[in-house]
Scaffold this active site. Structure first.
Site, PDB file in Angstrom:
ATOM      1  CG  HIS A 493      -1.986  -2.993   1.737  1.00  0.00           C
ATOM      2  ND1 HIS A 493      -1.160  -2.936   0.640  1.00  0.00           N
ATOM      3  CD2 HIS A 493      -1.298  -2.391   2.732  1.00  0.00           C
ATOM      4  CE1 HIS A 493      -0.018  -2.332   0.968  1.00  0.00           C
ATOM      5  NE2 HIS A 493      -0.093  -2.005   2.236  1.00  0.00           N
ATOM      6  CG  LEU A 494      -7.015  -5.648   5.922  1.00  0.00           C
ATOM      7  CD1 LEU A 494      -7.364  -5.744   7.403  1.00  0.00           C
ATOM      8  CD2 LEU A 494      -6.959  -7.032   5.294  1.00  0.00           C
TER       9      LEU A 494
END
Length: 571
Positions: A493-494
């Protein structure tokens, strides 16, 4: 993290990446990786005609955001080309294979020691992380669009430049395209989405979790998944035969970016070049770019792909690094970086697992042993603690069932129940992507991910994991223990490094994804998100990207999308 934990950090170089000059051998040429590399497929290189051709749009990256953007633009009649660093994922290529060849980044451990063991990718391949993700497809909650209402002001703005009402129509479009299977009542949403398919079959563990949560007065519901629970738009229903996060689904049941967007678009004329790493963006004049210089990762050949518009969709780490590498006389610190904002506000979303062991009075199978793990990674979700007055800052997060990453054999009267806890991490200006002074085999600077969670976020994760332990105890688990996700190494999750906003001093792009000061350069991946939210981001990243593609069509080409029907992938 969608059910997957990063590997425990291995010993690395104890050095400051901004001071030590070194040559970093790329992982795909490292000793022991030759057998993996030989099994990868990149496809043909661009021809002279390809490099001479000026496309309408060049999209950099073929993952969640890049694929839907390219599909939408190509479907509207534009000449679109995709540049993708990673390989195609054939059925025999596993998640571990792709991880093995992926470049690493410098990260700082809690001790202050720097190691080049960080993961700056969801996964690096055609289709990106969607090929190996678990399919979780949550909408963001209203509080995610304006976290300042709970947390107050921060050193970076937390309020999104879009409203829930603006994004809702795109949520519905993407849910229809992917074929989301879901149902039940999510207490943290204003209203429940009308999913196109019923939920996937609940696992034995998911049923135990839901019953335990209800006994505590909570409101569990089926995890919404981009997995077909019944035949959908030419895709087969999920057979539940193996873990979703190990290989590409061989039935096409999972709504990954390749199945839903790239394959149909390529059949209709989209050009996609795998194995091309974007080196730097090329400036045309003071207010526009001309294309992208690339290097072929398996032989070092250089190519220039030119386009009237360039859309960057590499992921929050890679897109920021590309902008920072794209220096020239007008932008000595990188494109879009006049105010030193590119790379700032890096968020990984904090996560951790809580597991429990229980014995059952009634065997869960008539077999002498049972196998846990195959099939959808999650069928039960709990959002009752998403906003909670007793949580630090008034915000908790998401608790979901998380099946093991590999099949586990157990006695028929045994169960291992695994819960994943997700909490949003507050954007901080000092959490950022930068470039180190070490270089790779192509002469490109190393990527540095300088990240440290806010102490309040650590407290929130502890709060949520304690709630998960309560659920496991209510489920009758005799023993519970915790498992780290190693999110600080670079999660799947960036977010947040090319923040969208109206003020160029605190953002990199405008609300439509255009980089401030440049008329034809956009960023459309998770980097534009000013606040990471507390649920899996893929559905929201794709919805934002589709909105930005629509705006580009309307603004620059005078084309109204008209994408409400038929669903994506049916042509």
């Amino acid at each position: 993290m969608t059910g997957r934990s990063r590997r425990d950090p291995k010993a690395g170089r104890h050095a400051d990446p901004t001071r030590e000059v070194l040559i970093s051998v790329s992982a795909d040429l490292s000793t022991g990786h030759e057998d993996v590399t030989a099994r990868l497929r990149y496809g043909p290189e661009p021809t002279a005609d390809d490099t001479a051709r000026v496309a309408d749009v060049c999209v950099i990256g073929s993952g969640a955001s890049g694929a839907i953007t390219a599909w939408a633009l190509q479907r509207a009649g534009l000449d679109v080309v995709i540049v993708e660093q990673g390989p195609f994922v054939d059925p025999w290529v596993s998640y571990d294979d792709v991880e093995t060849i992926a470049e690493t980044a410098w990260i700082r451990q809690d001790s202050g020691v720097w190691e080049k063991s960080g993961n700056p990718w969801s996964t690096c391949n055609v289709g990106g992380g969607t090929v190996f993700f678990g399919g979780a497809a949550f909408r963001y909650r209203p509080v995610d669009f304006d976290a300042e209402a709970r947390l107050g002001r921060s050193d970076l703005p937390l309020r999104w430049p879009w409203t829930v009402e603006e994004i809702d129509p795109y949520y519905a479009l993407v849910e229809s395209a992917l074929g989301i299977a879901g149902g039940g009542h999510d207490p943290s949403l204003p209203s429940d989405p009308a999913y196109p398919m019923p939920p996937v079959e609940t696992t034995v563990e998911g049923a135990v979790i839901a019953a335990a949560a209800r006994s505590l007065g909570l409101n569990p519901f089926p995890t919404p998944l981009a997995i077909a629970s019944e035949p959908y738009q030419g895709r087969l229903a999920c057979a539940g035969k193996r873990p979703c996060i190990s290989n590409r689904c061989d039935r096409g049941a999972k709504g990954d970016a390749v199945t839903v967007f790239l394959d149909p678009a390529r059949k209709a004329g989209l050009r996609l070049f795998a194995g091309l790493k974007a080196v730097r963006l090329l400036r045309r004049d003071a207010i526009s770019v001309d294309g992208v210089e690339c290097v072929r990762v398996d032989n070092g050949n250089r190519h220039v792909i030119r386009a009237r518009h360039v859309v960057v969709a590499g992921n929050a780490i890679q897109s920021a690094a590309l902008l920072l590498r794209s220096t020239d006389d007008l932008s000595p610190q990188g494109l879009g970086n006049d105010h030193d904002m590119v790379g700032r506000g890096l968020c990984f979303k904090m996560s951790g697992y809580v597991q429990g062991y229980r014995r059952t009075d009634v065997p869960t199978t008539s077999r002498e042993d049972r196998v846990a793990g195959p099939g959808p990674f999650s069928t039960a979700a709990i959002t009752d603690y998403y906003t909670a007055d007793d949580a630090p800052g008034g915000l908790g997060g998401l608790i979901i069932e998380s099946q093991p990453e590999e099949s586990l054999r157990l006695r028929p009267d045994e169960q291992i129940i695994r819960l994943e806890c997700l909490v949003p991490d507050q954007p901080r200006a000092d959490n950022r992507v930068t470039l180190g002074r070490g270089v790779d085999r192509f002469g490109l600077p190393d990527v540095v991910m300088d990240y440290s969670p806010h102490p309040r976020d650590r407290a929130r994760l502890e709060y949520l994991q304690r709630r998960a332990e309560e659920i496991l105890r209510a489920a009758g688990c005799e023993l519970t223990w915790r498992e780290s996700s190693y999110f600080w190494m670079g999660s799947t999750h960036l977010h947040g490094t090319c923040r969208a906003g109206t003020n160029p001093r605190t953002s990199v792009t405008d609300p439509d994804g255009r980089v401030h000061g440049l008329t034809n350069l956009m960023v459309v991946d998770g980097g534009v998100m000013p606040y990471p939210g507390g649920v899996n981001p893929t559905l929201t990243i794709q919805s934002l990207a589709l909105r930005m593609a629509h705006q580009l069509l309307r603004r620059e080409f005078g084309i109204e999308s008209g994408f409400s029907s038929p669903p994506v992938g049916t042509e």
